[in-house]
Enzyme design. Structure first.
Site, PDB file in Angstrom:
ATOM      1  N   VAL A   1       0.825  -1.206   0.000  1.00  0.00           N
ATOM      2  CA  VAL A   1       0.000   0.000   0.000  1.00  0.00           C
ATOM      3  C   VAL A   1       0.859   1.256   0.000  1.00  0.00           C
ATOM      4  CG1 VAL A   1      -1.672   1.296   1.383  1.00  0.00           C
ATOM      5  CG2 VAL A   1      -1.984  -1.147   1.026  1.00  0.00           C
TER       6      VAL A   1
ATOM      7  N   CYS B   1      -5.505  -9.531   3.328  1.00  0.00           N
ATOM      8  CA  CYS B   1      -6.642  -8.676   3.716  1.00  0.00           C
ATOM      9  C   CYS B   1      -7.882  -9.434   4.169  1.00  0.00           C
ATOM     10  CB  CYS B   1      -6.982  -7.735   2.574  1.00  0.00           C
ATOM     11  SG  CYS B   1      -5.666  -6.544   2.288  1.00  0.00           S
TER      12      CYS B   1
ATOM     13  N   TYR C   1     -17.058 -16.673  -7.708  1.00  0.00           N
ATOM     14  CA  TYR C   1     -16.341 -17.837  -8.260  1.00  0.00           C
ATOM     15  C   TYR C   1     -16.022 -18.808  -7.133  1.00  0.00           C
ATOM     16  CZ  TYR C   1     -15.871 -15.500 -12.699  1.00  0.00           C
ATOM     17  OH  TYR C   1     -16.154 -14.896 -13.902  1.00  0.00           O
TER      18      TYR C   1
END
Ligand SMILES: NC(=O)c1ccc[n+]([C@@H]2O[C@H](COP(=O)([O-])OP(=O)(O)OC[C@H]3O[C@@H](n4cnc5c(N)ncnc54)[C@H](O)[C@@H]3O)[C@@H](O)[C@H]2O)c1
Length: 453
Positions: free
Chosen positions: A11, A267, A258
């Site tokens: 990030v 995360c 999916y």
């Protein structure tokens, strides 16, 4: 504008380099000296498509720099972004020590007004904690300096981080301070040129919760489909038909439905667990989120269970090819990757693994430096040599259309167990390959369906 970004991981590097790319002067900070030394030499610590070019051109243009010097970091700018890790504690709650350490770094050194912006994913109330660290630090120095603490969670996806940052669906900012709002509008203007409503302002707590809400909902969709795939498996229904059947409803949509061998990464698993713990701290049992987490843990074992079934519970001294190690394509991130659960289970049961991944092999070796039963092989094809089965973990593009004739010739047994439903079962079976995947009927089930019909 001038910006400091603490944390030079996924990030921090993406945020820092792309803020520099639109003309800001950015200083990226990390406590890891080797990482910073490497970044200064142009060695990028992560695999993220296109990131090396962005970093290179902004370093050359002298808009982007790297340092471990905290005095320099704090003095560089008014806008101080926190993008350090918030890994799970033992009980699953987010470990806030790195965020608190950055807050203290700023508190101990600031001599002018600061906007402290939390980009890390942090539990609701973290802004209050950062504020109190700043207040205590300034009080202990007898200083009175203005500051505003904002929340600005990051929604980028590894593997598509540059596109996500440059063309965000939305930029969420939590603050009610007018000056901070004006500064954030200016900073993010280049990323919202065609749609100003991409910038969404709200309270700091709502902003902090928005990030957890987004990740938890996406994780819920995946666990829901995985749950259904296990039911479909037992009923002889085809989850891929079901997926198309429900995805065509615009209220449901095709994204994140999916089925597979479980979600991983840095995360979803940690954010779902952290939200469960946050709810618990307020005496609320987040039953739906607990189920999402449990279903995912169970799903990571599905490929191994299928493998054991094919070998009647004994895989001792058998060799298995594994394609794909990263938790999803276009990244080398192995945090919480389902591949690790599969490979550890195979090794524990006495089997051997020959694994291949286009970018995550080096990272894999860091996780298992001395594991003799795990071989990392240079190509997908070579990986299959002498294998008793091929297992697929990650849907890398290069796995979509392999040369089955060559693969069959090199494998000991023609068994493929696919955790991402990459292939047409009928086509593989017509080539003499025994094919098992997630939530799709086996040939025997199809026949009995037809008979029953
Ligand atoms: N990785 C993603 O896809 C993603 C997406 C959105 C949000 N997030 C969130 O962003 C945060 C960062 O995630 P990441 O994947 O970039 O983490 P990361 O582990 O890749 O990087 C974190 C960096 O922070 C550095 N660091 C630790 N303490 C520091 C300090 N005191 N000062 C300066 N640097 C320090 C570490 O050395 C490391 O390089 C997390 O809260 C994560 O949940 C991650």
């Amino acid at each position: 504008m001038k910006v400091t970004v603490y944390g030079s991981g996924y990030v921090g590097l993406v945020t820092g380099s792309l803020l520099a790319d639109v003309g800001n002067e950015v200083l990226c900070v990390d406590v890891d000296q080797t990482k910073v030394d490497n970044l200064k030499k142009g060695i990028i610590p992560i695999y993220e498509p296109g990131l090396d070019d962005v970093i290179k051109r902004n370093v050359e243009a002298e808009r982007l720099g790297f340092t471990t010097d905290m005095d320099q970091a704090v003095a560089h700018s008014e806008m101080q972004f926190i993008a350090v890790g918030t890994p799970p504690d033992e009980d699953g709650s987010a470990d806030m020590q790195y965020v608190a350490a950055v807050a203290k770094t700023i508190a101990d050194r600031m001599t002018t007004r600061k906007l402290v912006v939390t980009k890390s994913t942090v539990p609701v109330g973290t802004g209050d904690m950062v504020e109190s660290v700043l207040r205590d630090g300034l009080n202990s120095r007898g200083e009175k300096i203005d500051y505003v603490v904002l929340s600005n969670p990051e929604f980028l996806k590894e593997g598509a981080a540059i596109e996500d940052f440059m063309k965000p669906d939305r930029i969420v900012v939590g603050t009610d301070d007018d000056y901070a709002i004006e500064q954030m509008r200016e900073l993010y203007a280049p990323f919202c040129r065609n749609r100003r409503d991409r910038l969404i302002f709200m309270s700091r707590k709502s902003s902090e919760l928005t990030k957890y809400a987004a990740n938890s909902l996406l994780a819920t969709k995946i666990s829901f489909m995985n749950e259904l795939s296990n039911i479909a498996d037992r009923l002889g229904a085809d989850i891929e038909d079901v997926r198309v059947g429900i995805g065509s409803d615009p209220r449901i949509g095709y994204h994140f439905i999916y089925p597979g061998c479980g979600y991983g990464g840095s995360c979803f698993p940690k954010d779902v667990k952290a939200l469960i713990q946050t709810a618990k701290s307020k005496d609320y049992k987040a039953e739906l989120l607990e189920a999402v987490d449990n279903v995912n843990d169970r799903q990571k074992h599905v490929l191994f269970a299928k493998l054991m079934k094919h070998f009647d519970g004994n895989i001792e001294n058998k060799t298995f090819a594994v394609w794909g190690l990263s938790f999803k394509p276009n990244t080398d991130d192995l945090r919480e990757a389902p591949s690790r659960v599969l490979i550890e289970s195979i090794i524990e049961a006495g089997g051997r693994v020959r694994a291949y991944d286009p970018v995550a092999m080096q990272e894999m070796r860091h996780f298992y430096p001395d594991e003799k039963r795990l071989e990392l092989i240079g190509t997908a094809q070579d990986c299959c040599d002498g294998a008793d089965a091929l297992l697929i973990n990650t849907e890398w593009r290069e796995f979509r259309s392999p040369s089955w004739d060559t693969i069959k010739a090199s494998m000991k047994q023609n068994l493929v167990i696919d955790g991402r439903n990459l292939y047409d079962p009928a086509q593989l079976r017509s080539q003499g390959i025994e094919y098992d995947c997630i939530g799709r009927p086996q040939p025997s089930q199809r026949k009995s369906d037809i008979k029953a019909a």
